[in-house]
Each structure stands twice: as C-alpha cells, then as structure tokens.
Write an enzyme that holds these catalytic residues in place. Structure first.
Site, PDB file in Angstrom:
ATOM      1  N   HIS A  82      -9.957   1.728   0.770  1.00 57.88           N
ATOM      2  CA  HIS A  82      -9.858   0.515   1.584  1.00 57.88           C
ATOM      3  C   HIS A  82     -11.013   0.400   2.578  1.00 57.88           C
ATOM      4  O   HIS A  82     -10.843  -0.144   3.677  1.00 57.88           O
ATOM      5  CB  HIS A  82      -8.514   0.495   2.321  1.00 57.88           C
ATOM      6  CG  HIS A  82      -7.988  -0.869   2.606  1.00 57.88           C
ATOM      7  ND1 HIS A  82      -8.475  -1.656   3.629  1.00 57.88           N
ATOM      8  CD2 HIS A  82      -7.025  -1.609   2.003  1.00 57.88           C
ATOM      9  CE1 HIS A  82      -7.816  -2.797   3.660  1.00 57.88           C
ATOM     10  NE2 HIS A  82      -6.930  -2.802   2.679  1.00 57.88           N
ATOM     11  N   HIS A 101       0.810  -1.225   0.000  1.00 57.60           N
ATOM     12  CA  HIS A 101       0.000   0.000   0.000  1.00 57.60           C
ATOM     13  C   HIS A 101       0.847   1.280   0.000  1.00 57.60           C
ATOM     14  O   HIS A 101       0.532   2.242   0.698  1.00 57.60           O
ATOM     15  CB  HIS A 101      -0.961   0.003   1.183  1.00 57.60           C
ATOM     16  CG  HIS A 101      -2.038  -1.042   1.098  1.00 57.60           C
ATOM     17  ND1 HIS A 101      -2.505  -1.537  -0.104  1.00 57.60           N
ATOM     18  CD2 HIS A 101      -2.735  -1.697   2.076  1.00 57.60           C
ATOM     19  CE1 HIS A 101      -3.451  -2.428   0.135  1.00 57.60           C
ATOM     20  NE2 HIS A 101      -3.612  -2.558   1.436  1.00 57.60           N
ATOM     21  N   GLU A 115     -11.745  -3.646  -3.097  1.00 59.91           N
ATOM     22  CA  GLU A 115     -10.784  -2.622  -3.505  1.00 59.91           C
ATOM     23  C   GLU A 115     -10.563  -2.680  -5.021  1.00 59.91           C
ATOM     24  O   GLU A 115      -9.782  -3.490  -5.514  1.00 59.91           O
ATOM     25  CB  GLU A 115      -9.457  -2.830  -2.772  1.00 59.91           C
ATOM     26  CG  GLU A 115      -9.580  -2.947  -1.260  1.00 59.91           C
ATOM     27  CD  GLU A 115      -8.364  -3.616  -0.652  1.00 59.91           C
ATOM     28  OE1 GLU A 115      -7.228  -3.180  -0.972  1.00 59.91           O
ATOM     29  OE2 GLU A 115      -8.537  -4.581   0.122  1.00 59.91           O
TER      30      GLU A 115
END
Length: 329
Positions: A173, A103, A293
């Site tokens: 998210h 991420h 996502e």
C-alpha cells in the site's frame, strides 16, 4: 557501484508486540528501507530523492491511518458485507468500513510484526504466520514477502500456503511520488494505467460483478493526476494474469516508476481525502502520492466470475510485482 550491498539491520522502535527492525538495502543510486511492522516499505531513495510517502517514526506504521507502505492481507481491498461462502460454508468477518471488511479486517497483516527469515546482498525476506480463524478467515496461512533491489528495480515476490481453503489477496500500500515525497501534491505527475476495463462498484465500493470499459477513466494515454482524480478504482489490467506485464506508470519530469505485476488488477488510489498524515517532511495533504496496488479484484470470493482468489492446501500462491525506476531526460 551497481552491485547490491549487504543488508544493514537495526532496531527502529518498540510497539506492543515487540521491537521493530529496519533493514536497509542499497544498489546503484537506490536505497530502500524496510520495516518488520507490516513488512513495510519505509523509504525508497533514488539519486538522493525520497519517492514514497513515509512516516517520520517506525512506530507510526503500527496504526497508519492511510496504510503507508504496508503489506496488506489476508485479503487486500474489500469483502462485501463482511462475509463469503466457501465450499458451502458461510464465513463471517469483523467489519471495519461500514458493513464491509477492508484490507483483512481491523487487525490485518499490516498491523503485525513480521519475522526476518532470510538476508542476502540486495534482498530480505519477511515471514508471517496467521492462525486458523484469524479475523474470521479459515485455515492457518504462512505468508512470505521477499524484497529484492537491483540498480534499477525493486521487486516484491509473495508466497503463501494454507492448511485449509481460504481467500488470499496480497499487495503493498505504498504511495509513490517520483517528484519527491516533499514536493507537495502529485497533481502534475503523469499517470498511465494499462487497462481497457475496470471493476464497476456500488456506492460502498463493492463490485457489482460487471467489468465495463474504462470510459472517462481511460488512462492508457498519460494524464495528469489532477485530471484523473479522484480515484479509488480497480482496473482490469490488459494481458494474461500470471505473466509479469506493465500495469501502470507514474512519472515526474525526470523520473518514472513503471509498475509490473502478474496480478489481474491494480487498485489506483489518489488519496484525495488525505489530511494531516504525519510525513517525513511534514504533514501530507490531499493527493500527496498515488497508491498503485497490484492485486486480485475486490470482493472476489463473492463473485464466481472473477479470478480465483482461494488458496488451497498443496497449491501455494506465488505472485510478483516490480517497480522499475527510469531516469528521464
């Protein structure tokens, strides 16, 4: 009244980088609250029901262990070995999940305070500038995410520009639970994913490069979350990337959320290991919600056969995702 109202801004707390702002949007029977920390989706309330997992305090989002509602970047998901080669130059990134970069690294976009750069009835735009070399990535990148609320949809429009070629993969998210964030486990919800193939990964969740058929993970027909879990899987969504098309649906008995996007994939994460996460109605446990996502494939910079993830100067990235709220019964 179905018309969107004027956004309401308020202070929501203070973190090391400054003051967090909250922006509230309303339209029809839906209210959405967004935060400048991580350009986060804090609350989505449909007909009086909170349907996303939410921390009780805005300051909790600055170090949210499970990334509740946060905008993820510069590169969502994983980059294997914390490195990639671009135009003949190897770039090394800080790792934060074993040997991999997850991420965007330990200080990705989700940890930053974004600026509010536009407000209008039913819509707000957040902007963040990431300098050259940020978390090891080349090029200065400016990212914008615009949230737009109507009586039956929350839309997220992302744009990004860069001063040098760089990987970019943006997503949100949030964890959805249409039965309500206070309802407990999402096990009885019905999950549909419009994908005949998935991204095969190794034991560290890094792609092998193969895109096999979904096999036992076939979710094209609705299945109970309990029967589909555990999932931390990127599905190759049917249809042509670049066109807004159905990706997934998560449904309770009286409310469904249909996820549409123009992205090539959707990472479905059932958060089976979630435990003791501070929540709006008390601590969240395993499978309290499901993250859908929408994104490019994980580790795309290291796989020439995957959809191109490189943002180049003069060629802005634009991508959109929409959550459509459908009352049932």
């Amino acid at each position: 009244m179905n018309q969107p109202s004027t956004p309401i801004r308020s202070d929501a707390g203070t973190v090391a980088g400054g003051t967090i702002e909250r922006v509230r949007l309303e339209a029809g029977g839906i209210a959405v609250e967004l935060l400048t920390v991580g350009a986060a989706i804090n609350r989505v309330v449909v007909d009086g029901r909170d349907i996303v997992l939410a921390h009780p305090n805005a300051t909790d989002y600055a170090d949210s262990m499970y990334g509740l509602g946060l905008t993820i970047g510069r590169f969502a998901n994983r980059i294997g070995g914390g490195r990639f080669t671009l135009d003949g130059v190897e770039h090394r990134l800080p790792t934060n999940e074993g040997d991999n970069t997850l991420h965007g690294g330990p200080d990705g976009f989700a940890r930053r305070l974004w600026d509010v750069t536009d407000l209008a009835p039913g819509t707000v735009e957040f902007t963040l500038t990431s300098p050259d070399g940020d978390q090891g990535f080349p090029g200065a990148v400016t990212v914008r995410v615009r949230y737009t609320l109507t009586a039956d949809e929350l839309r997220m429009d992302y744009t990004a520009t860069s001063t040098a070629p760089t990987p970019v993969n943006l997503t949100n998210h949030a964890y959805l639970n249409p039965a309500g964030e206070a309802s407990g486990s999402a096990d009885e919800l019905l999950l549909t994913v419009h994908a005949a193939h998935l991204v095969e990964v190794d034991e560290t969740l890094i792609p092998t490069g193969r895109l096999p058929e979904v096999g036992a993970h076939d979710l094209r027909g609705a299945r109970r979350v309990a029967d589909a879990a555990p999932l931390d899987t990127c599905f190759v969504v049917d249809g042509e990337p670049g066109a807004l098309r159905p990706h997934a649906t998560l449904a309770a008995s009286d409310l469904a959320v249909d996820v549409f996007s123009d992205q090539p994939g959707v990472q479905v994460f059932t958060a089976d290991g979630m435990s003791g996460v501070p929540g709006l109605s008390g601590p969240y446990g395993p499978r309290a919600g499901v993250a859908l996502e929408t994104q490019n494939f994980p580790d795309a910079p290291n796989h020439p056969g995957f959809p191109d993830s490189i943002l180049r100067p003069g060629h802005p990235l634009t991508t959109s995702t929409a959550w459509r709220f459908r009352r049932l019964g």
